[in-house]
Design an enzyme around this catalytic site. Structure first.
Site, short mmCIF file in Angstrom:
data_model
loop_
_atom_site.label_atom_id
_atom_site.label_comp_id
_atom_site.label_asym_id
_atom_site.label_seq_id
_atom_site.Cartn_x
_atom_site.Cartn_y
_atom_site.Cartn_z
N CYS A 22 9.97 -21.80 -41.75
CA CYS A 22 10.34 -23.23 -41.86
C CYS A 22 9.01 -23.68 -42.62
CB CYS A 22 10.20 -23.80 -40.31
SG CYS A 22 10.36 -25.49 -40.39
N ASP A 58 13.79 -30.74 -49.95
CA ASP A 58 13.55 -30.27 -48.41
C ASP A 58 14.48 -31.44 -47.63
OD1 ASP A 58 12.75 -28.89 -45.95
OD2 ASP A 58 11.29 -30.68 -46.03
N SER A 59 14.57 -31.19 -46.25
CA SER A 59 15.32 -32.22 -45.65
C SER A 59 14.36 -33.40 -45.19
CB SER A 59 15.35 -31.53 -44.06
OG SER A 59 14.20 -31.27 -43.65
N CYS A 94 12.96 -25.31 -48.09
CA CYS A 94 13.58 -25.98 -46.82
C CYS A 94 14.21 -24.44 -46.37
CB CYS A 94 14.64 -27.05 -46.75
SG CYS A 94 15.14 -27.11 -45.23
N TYR A 153 17.53 -30.81 -40.80
CA TYR A 153 18.64 -30.13 -41.06
C TYR A 153 18.59 -29.09 -40.20
CZ TYR A 153 18.91 -31.79 -46.04
OH TYR A 153 19.15 -32.70 -47.36
N GLU A 187 5.79 -33.12 -37.21
CA GLU A 187 5.95 -34.53 -37.68
C GLU A 187 5.37 -35.51 -37.06
OE1 GLU A 187 9.83 -35.33 -38.83
OE2 GLU A 187 9.84 -33.50 -40.49
N HIS A 213 7.63 -26.55 -42.50
CA HIS A 213 6.66 -27.32 -41.60
C HIS A 213 5.67 -26.40 -41.06
CE1 HIS A 213 9.79 -30.36 -41.37
NE2 HIS A 213 9.10 -31.06 -40.77
N1 DGL Z 1 11.94 -27.96 -43.25
C1 DGL Z 1 12.90 -27.36 -42.60
C2 DGL Z 1 13.14 -25.89 -42.84
O1 DGL Z 1 12.12 -25.39 -43.64
C3 DGL Z 1 12.88 -27.83 -41.15
C4 DGL Z 1 13.02 -29.16 -40.78
C5 DGL Z 1 14.46 -29.65 -40.33
O2 DGL Z 1 15.05 -29.20 -39.55
O3 DGL Z 1 14.99 -30.31 -41.21
O4 DGL Z 1 13.96 -25.26 -42.26
#
Ligand code: DGL
Length: 270
Positions: free
Chosen positions: A189, A13-14, A76, A45, A157, A191
């Protein structure tokens, strides 16, 4: 593809948001060795270009291949939308790649035929139009209504959820006209599982809120079963790497993985 069941599962993941997916995978497949990579040096990301995300994803994939992963899970949505096709080409027979988008699209196909469904995610994911394209291809009369919600990942976060500020931001976003009339919402996402309850409360628990972590773990289990790649070993090892270490990332693992994990540093570029 000639893999052995004892090889680890790679997940990336990012940053640390993808730990929600890692957690679902560990719960469903407790015997598997896991190697997690969070690209904390380059997050977020969600507002990077496709080309930048592709370059980071290739570098991370090289690390996971060197560590002998039999499967690589792109945990991600932003990286899945920008780099999945490229990574498949790049990796070829060296590992199987699973993204977070296709298992969700399959699930929506089974449960939302003829219905209207919403989607929230980063700018990269929403602007890529990948969900729109894949859902249109299903020809299942599903109307998809999307909205980029870039404040949500940094908010989570920073530990802002289940409080007044997160309620305010979530209701502002979900009240947007572009999401009117939906009968379910995709959390595009990794998160967002942390705010699933708050989102559900906003809709007075009237609609399903779909979080990809579980459907991705199920898709992975199916793949391992079909290909006889499940690890029979009862003592799994888990390693968590980040491209840039800070104490605050390590503390936040408790939120996303539901327990504190030790982060090891692995730089992508020296
Ligand atoms: N975890 C990333 C996603 O699922 C989002 C966080 C990011 O922007 O890096 O898109």
């Amino acid at each position: 593809m000639n893999h052995s069941p004892s090889q680890p599962i790679g997940i990336f993941d990012s940053g640390i948001g993808g730990l929600t997916v890692a957690h679902a995978i560990r719960s469903l497949l407790p015997s598997e060795d896991i190697i997690y990579f969070g690209d904390t040096a380059h997050l977020p990301y969600g507002d990077k270009s496709e080309a930048a995300i592709q370059a980071y994803s290739i570098k991370i994939t090289d690390v996971l291949l060197k560590k002998g992963c039999k499967v690589i899970v792109i945990a991600c949505n932003s990286a899945s939308s920008a780099a999945y096709e490229l990574l498949k080409e790049y990796v070829r027979k060296d590992a199987h790649i699973i993204n977070v988008i296709d298992p969700m699209v399959d699930f929506v196909n089974e449960s939302f035929k003829g219905k209207s469904i919403g989607l929230i995610g980063t700018k990269r994911t929403v602007q890529s139009g990948v969900y729109d394209r894949k859902i249109t291809e299903l020809k299942a009369s599903i109307t998809l209504k999307t909205l980029a919600t870039p404040l949500l990942a940094p908010m989570i976060e920073e530990g802002f959820f289940n409080n007044q500020i997160s309620h305010e931001i979530i209701s502002q976003y979900l009240s947007d006209e572009s999401l009117s009339g939906i009968e379910g919402l995709i959390l595009a996402c990794t998160h967002y599982p942390l705010i699933k309850k708050e989102i559900s409360t906003f809709y007075q628990n009237a609609y399903p809120i779909l979080d990809s972590s579980e459907v991705v773990a199920v898709a992975l289990k199916k793949y391992l079963e079909i290909n006889r790649l499940e690890n029979p070993n009862g003592t799994p090892s888990h390693h968590f790497f980040v491209s840039d270490f800070t104490q605050s990332f390590e503390s936040s693992t408790r939120l996303f993985f539901r327990e504190l994990v030790h982060l090891e540093t692995h730089r992508l570029w020296n």
